[in-house]
Design an enzyme around this catalytic site. Structure first.
Site, PDB file in Angstrom:
ATOM      1  N   CYS A   2      36.691  38.415  25.871  1.00  0.00           N
ATOM      2  CA  CYS A   2      36.924  37.431  24.632  1.00  0.00           C
ATOM      3  C   CYS A   2      38.155  36.968  23.876  1.00  0.00           C
ATOM      4  O   CYS A   2      38.188  37.476  24.223  1.00  0.00           O
ATOM      5  CB  CYS A   2      35.475  36.718  23.609  1.00  0.00           C
ATOM      6  SG  CYS A   2      34.089  37.303  24.580  1.00  0.00           S
ATOM      7  N   ARG A  27      42.087  34.872  29.364  1.00  0.00           N
ATOM      8  CA  ARG A  27      41.322  35.907  29.404  1.00  0.00           C
ATOM      9  C   ARG A  27      39.949  35.813  29.759  1.00  0.00           C
ATOM     10  O   ARG A  27      39.600  36.666  30.148  1.00  0.00           O
ATOM     11  CB  ARG A  27      41.272  35.922  27.382  1.00  0.00           C
ATOM     12  CG  ARG A  27      42.219  36.942  27.285  1.00  0.00           C
ATOM     13  CD  ARG A  27      42.024  36.660  25.799  1.00  0.00           C
ATOM     14  NE  ARG A  27      42.842  38.057  24.826  1.00  0.00           N
ATOM     15  CZ  ARG A  27      42.537  39.010  24.471  1.00  0.00           C
ATOM     16  NH1 ARG A  27      41.299  39.275  24.011  1.00  0.00           N
ATOM     17  NH2 ARG A  27      43.658  40.186  23.657  1.00  0.00           N
ATOM     18  N   TRP A  74      33.551  34.521  26.820  1.00  0.00           N
ATOM     19  CA  TRP A  74      32.797  34.998  28.729  1.00  0.00           C
ATOM     20  C   TRP A  74      31.839  35.791  28.515  1.00  0.00           C
ATOM     21  O   TRP A  74      31.514  37.079  28.538  1.00  0.00           O
ATOM     22  CB  TRP A  74      34.006  36.088  29.141  1.00  0.00           C
ATOM     23  CG  TRP A  74      34.935  36.055  30.760  1.00  0.00           C
ATOM     24  CD1 TRP A  74      34.194  35.510  31.402  1.00  0.00           C
ATOM     25  CD2 TRP A  74      33.821  37.371  31.526  1.00  0.00           C
ATOM     26  NE1 TRP A  74      33.926  36.272  32.550  1.00  0.00           N
ATOM     27  CE2 TRP A  74      34.331  37.094  32.398  1.00  0.00           C
ATOM     28  CE3 TRP A  74      33.572  39.045  30.528  1.00  0.00           C
ATOM     29  CZ2 TRP A  74      34.305  38.428  34.063  1.00  0.00           C
ATOM     30  CZ3 TRP A  74      34.206  40.431  31.819  1.00  0.00           C
ATOM     31  CH2 TRP A  74      34.248  39.384  33.279  1.00  0.00           C
ATOM     32  N   ASN A  98      34.000  40.016  20.140  1.00  0.00           N
ATOM     33  CA  ASN A  98      34.233  40.040  20.833  1.00  0.00           C
ATOM     34  C   ASN A  98      33.757  41.579  21.889  1.00  0.00           C
ATOM     35  O   ASN A  98      34.176  42.226  21.175  1.00  0.00           O
ATOM     36  CB  ASN A  98      35.780  40.442  21.389  1.00  0.00           C
ATOM     37  CG  ASN A  98      36.279  40.522  22.951  1.00  0.00           C
ATOM     38  OD1 ASN A  98      35.836  40.636  23.917  1.00  0.00           O
ATOM     39  ND2 ASN A  98      37.819  41.167  22.809  1.00  0.00           N
ATOM     40  N   GLY A  99      32.956  41.498  22.340  1.00  0.00           N
ATOM     41  CA  GLY A  99      32.403  43.086  22.882  1.00  0.00           C
ATOM     42  C   GLY A  99      31.238  42.905  23.195  1.00  0.00           C
ATOM     43  O   GLY A  99      30.383  42.470  23.599  1.00  0.00           O
ATOM     44  N   GLU A 479      46.336  45.478  47.745  1.00  0.00           N
ATOM     45  CA  GLU A 479      46.712  44.195  46.655  1.00  0.00           C
ATOM     46  C   GLU A 479      46.916  42.696  47.142  1.00  0.00           C
ATOM     47  O   GLU A 479      46.008  41.579  46.593  1.00  0.00           O
ATOM     48  CB  GLU A 479      48.024  44.658  45.870  1.00  0.00           C
ATOM     49  CG  GLU A 479      48.903  43.216  45.116  1.00  0.00           C
ATOM     50  CD  GLU A 479      48.134  42.965  43.932  1.00  0.00           C
ATOM     51  OE1 GLU A 479      49.070  41.987  43.898  1.00  0.00           O
ATOM     52  OE2 GLU A 479      47.444  43.148  43.458  1.00  0.00           O
ATOM     53  N   LYS A 483      44.475  39.780  45.752  1.00  0.00           N
ATOM     54  CA  LYS A 483      44.632  38.689  45.948  1.00  0.00           C
ATOM     55  C   LYS A 483      44.074  37.241  45.890  1.00  0.00           C
ATOM     56  O   LYS A 483      43.692  36.441  45.036  1.00  0.00           O
ATOM     57  CB  LYS A 483      46.213  38.533  45.322  1.00  0.00           C
ATOM     58  CG  LYS A 483      47.173  38.669  44.506  1.00  0.00           C
ATOM     59  CD  LYS A 483      47.151  38.337  42.884  1.00  0.00           C
ATOM     60  CE  LYS A 483      47.797  39.828  41.843  1.00  0.00           C
ATOM     61  NZ  LYS A 483      46.696  40.469  41.914  1.00  0.00           N
ATOM     62  N   GLU A 486      40.629  37.341  44.567  1.00  0.00           N
ATOM     63  CA  GLU A 486      40.341  36.646  43.244  1.00  0.00           C
ATOM     64  C   GLU A 486      40.195  34.945  43.066  1.00  0.00           C
ATOM     65  O   GLU A 486      39.580  34.854  42.390  1.00  0.00           O
ATOM     66  CB  GLU A 486      41.826  36.971  43.036  1.00  0.00           C
ATOM     67  CG  GLU A 486      40.966  38.679  41.797  1.00  0.00           C
ATOM     68  CD  GLU A 486      42.527  39.020  41.207  1.00  0.00           C
ATOM     69  OE1 GLU A 486      41.886  39.301  39.916  1.00  0.00           O
ATOM     70  OE2 GLU A 486      43.594  38.970  41.300  1.00  0.00           O
ATOM     71  N   HIS A 502      38.697  52.317  62.700  1.00  0.00           N
ATOM     72  CA  HIS A 502      36.915  54.102  62.312  1.00  0.00           C
ATOM     73  C   HIS A 502      36.400  52.491  61.936  1.00  0.00           C
ATOM     74  O   HIS A 502      36.112  53.693  61.160  1.00  0.00           O
ATOM     75  CB  HIS A 502      37.668  54.624  61.083  1.00  0.00           C
ATOM     76  CG  HIS A 502      38.633  55.902  61.993  1.00  0.00           C
ATOM     77  ND1 HIS A 502      37.935  57.200  62.535  1.00  0.00           N
ATOM     78  CD2 HIS A 502      40.043  55.987  62.182  1.00  0.00           C
ATOM     79  CE1 HIS A 502      39.479  57.413  62.827  1.00  0.00           C
ATOM     80  NE2 HIS A 502      40.674  57.134  62.688  1.00  0.00           N
ATOM     81  N   LYS A 602      41.214  37.936  32.190  1.00  0.00           N
ATOM     82  CA  LYS A 602      42.529  38.694  32.196  1.00  0.00           C
ATOM     83  C   LYS A 602      42.366  40.295  31.855  1.00  0.00           C
ATOM     84  O   LYS A 602      42.915  41.162  32.759  1.00  0.00           O
ATOM     85  CB  LYS A 602      43.109  37.805  30.881  1.00  0.00           C
ATOM     86  CG  LYS A 602      45.117  38.693  31.173  1.00  0.00           C
ATOM     87  CD  LYS A 602      45.756  38.433  32.566  1.00  0.00           C
ATOM     88  CE  LYS A 602      47.063  38.704  32.641  1.00  0.00           C
ATOM     89  NZ  LYS A 602      47.483  38.604  34.227  1.00  0.00           N
TER      90      LYS A 602
END
Length: 607
Positions: A2, A27, A74, A98-99, A479, A483, A486, A502, A602
């Site tokens: 947040c 964020r 969030w 926030n938290g 990576e 991406k 995401e 495998h 973020k």
């Protein structure tokens, strides 16, 4: 994660709060709200969804008042609805948070028994109702806030305003970051310096357990016990001009095109071009005595750390472990004497990585952090910090910060190798020269954008995608997959190419693109063999390689992007750029929210 902002001054607060919240959009959030004091009374405006919705609400029902707080939420406790949006409160107090308040359920039971009436599902409202109860019992706002804070368990950053107190904000930090900004006859609070950058560059950072009483003239700081303390005011390097998109459609697009400059700026701080030697800032770490490196990070930073692990072991010959921070401390691994804890983070505030740092500290490790925010919590708790000179990264999906992290880790491995005598001066000079070529080669990669965009049309139609890599490019495969997941919401996985047989080979058919990170080098032939097997099973083989590698794979690749030839040592830095760019163009084709993908923040400042 947040976003919090607060303003006390002579100007109307609402426009300042809304602009500051826009700077916190990176964020991630799903609702937003603002509260101000209007003639001594608390007035709120909230909206589900993006800040444009809140701006519309404010347009229809403006808020006056020069003291206020704002929030981008969030959702954790409670759905992302307008009723659950912050600020929360009563007629006496309003706050943003926030938290996570871990003991909210027991506090709620107690408060309801005392007659407090709740209107939301959130843990945050518990704090507001607790402060409100103390106010009703005759406490002053400072007494009520201080008493309530001592009862909270969990991670939080809080900012509160009070009816009848037009020039007062009380803010607190415990496990989530908060900063106080000092202006001219006005004061600010915010989740980070970026939120406050156009308003002031004079910033004081709270530490865990701190709380502060802010009025128009300044701020008074207290520790957890309520003892008045001092916090240093620093001049941040951030400015409001640092966060514009320029002529680009998205922040992510802009940040992709900043790779060459960011890599160059980062290397410029750490490499002497004349001597072809790494010259790190003074570190209180003797690599000749380091018995083992324990690396921990989250997301893309973890993949950067995995490349670093390869470098530390192959170049510096230091045994190195790597673990995702969210799992690391729960294994309670025994850590060796003379060990070095290495943390990698863009924000320096990621909750799991910060917890890993603290576990390493308890185990007697020296702490070295690679960070993009030198004023962050992790920086303050580390023995040494190496800064990535990436500048503000606004897109949720990390891009330029990732290559900056790789650049720092490469320099660190060379410095450690030189200190331990595992590489000669000639080898160091050759590898340093290869590093210094990367910014120019990165600019050449960007010239391939049209070819990458063409490949994106093929990939955008897929339901599943495999990324393959070997050696120090295996983490780049992970990576690339991350991406794509995401920002385009396509399922993708990154594998070590030798692991394909495998299990993952069972997934390959003509509908599955197989994207290979395959620079020429010692492991190229083995990767080529794996790609032959994928092509034989109908997989759409897409190759990122140099001209020599592309020529050898010409018969099996459906699409090829030819990248500049570089020393295998630096290949991961260069090859990160096209896989990120591919994900960007796939996301644009699919019409997703590139800069703020769904469900993501973020930096994750709570577990």
């Amino acid at each position: 994660m947040c976003g919090i902002v607060g303003v006390i001054g002579a100007r109307d607060a609402a426009p300042l709060l809304l602009d500051a919240l826009r700077r916190l959009e990176y964020r991630g959030y799903d609702s937003a709200g603002i509260a101000t004091l209007v003639n001594g009374h608390i007035e709120r405006r909230r909206a589900e969804g993006k800040l444009g919705n809140l701006a519309g609400v404010l347009g229809n029902a403006p808020l006056t008042g020069s003291t206020g707080i704002g929030h981008t939420r969030w959702a954790t406790h409670g759905a992302p609805t307008e009723s659950n949006a912050h600020p929360h409160g009563t007629a006496r107090v309003s706050l943003v948070h926030n938290g996570i308040i871990e003991n909210h359920a027991e506090l709620r039971t107690e408060l309801e028994a005392a007659g407090q009436v709740f209107s939301t599902e959130t843990d945050t409202e518990t704090v507001a109702q607790l402060v409100d109860l103390y106010l009703q019992q005759g406490m002053t706002p400072i007494e009520a806030a201080g008493t309530a804070l001592r009862r909270l368990e969990g991670a939080y950053a809080l900012a509160m305003i009070f009816a009848g107190h037009p020039e007062l904000i009380i803010a607190a930090q415990h496990g989530a970051p908060l900063a106080v900004g000092f202006g001219e006859d006005e004061m600010f609070v915010g989740s980070d310096a970026l939120a406050l950058a156009p308003l002031t560059r004079r910033i004081a950072y709270l530490r865990d357990g701190d709380w502060t009483v802010v009025d128009r003239k300044g701020a008074t700081f207290f520790d957890e016990a309520g003892t008045e303390i001092q916090r240093e005011i620093k001049l941040t390097r951030l400015t409001g001009a640092a966060i514009g998109k320029g002529n680009f459609r998205h922040f992510m697009e802009k940040e992709l095109h900043e790779h060459p400059a960011v890599i160059g700026d980062t290397l410029h701080r750490m490499v002497s071009p004349s001597s072809r030697a790494v010259r790190l800032p003074e570190l209180a770490i003797d690599f000749t005595k380091v018995s083992r490196i324990t690396m921990s990070a989250c997301g893309s930073a973890f993949y950067a750390g995995l490349v670093g692990r390869w470098w530390f072991e192959s170049v510096a010959r230091i045994p190195t472990d790597g673990d995702v921070a969210s799992e690391f401390r729960y294994r309670a691994p025994p850590l060796p004497a003379n060990g070095l804890g290495l943390l990698v983070s863009q924000s320096g505030e990621t909750a799991d990585t910060l917890a890993a740092l603290r576990y390493m500290r308890e185990q007697g490790q020296q702490i070295l952090s690679v960070l993009n925010v030198p004023e962050s919590s992790m920086a303050r708790e580390s023995d040494a910090v190496l800064e990535t000179v990436a500048g503000p990264e606004i897109g949720v999906a990390s891009t330029k910060a990732f290559t900056a992290q790789l650049s720092v880790l490469a320099c660190l491995a060379l410095a450690a190798g030189r200190a331990r005598g595992s590489i000669s001066a000639e080898q160091e000079a050759l590898m340093t020269a290869a590093l210094l070529e990367v910014p120019g080669r990165a600019a050449e990669v960007l010239e391939n954008e049209a070819a990458i965009q063409a490949i994106a049309h093929r990939v955008s139609k897929a339901r599943d995608v495999l990324f393959l890599g070997r050696g120090n490019c295996f983490p780049i495969a992970m990576e690339g997959a991350l991406k794509l997941k995401e920002i385009s919401y396509i399922h993708a996985e990154g594998y070590a190419a030798g692991e394909m047989k495998h299990g993952p080979i069972a997934l390959i058919d003509p509908a599955v693109p197989v994207i290979a990170i395959a620079p020429s080098g010692p492991l190229f032939e083995k990767t080529a063999s794996n790609l032959q097997e994928a092509a034989a099973r109908g997989g759409q083989v897409i190759v990122f390689s140099d001209a020599a590698g592309a020529a050898k794979l010409k018969g099996i690749s459906a699409e090829t992007v030819i990248l500049p030839a570089v020393d295998p040592f630096v290949a991961p830095i260069l090859y990160a750029i096209p896989v990120q760019m591919l994900a960007y163009h796939v996301a644009v084709l699919k019409g997703t929210d590139v800069d703020q993908p769904r469900n993501l923040a973020k930096s994750v400042t709570v577990e």
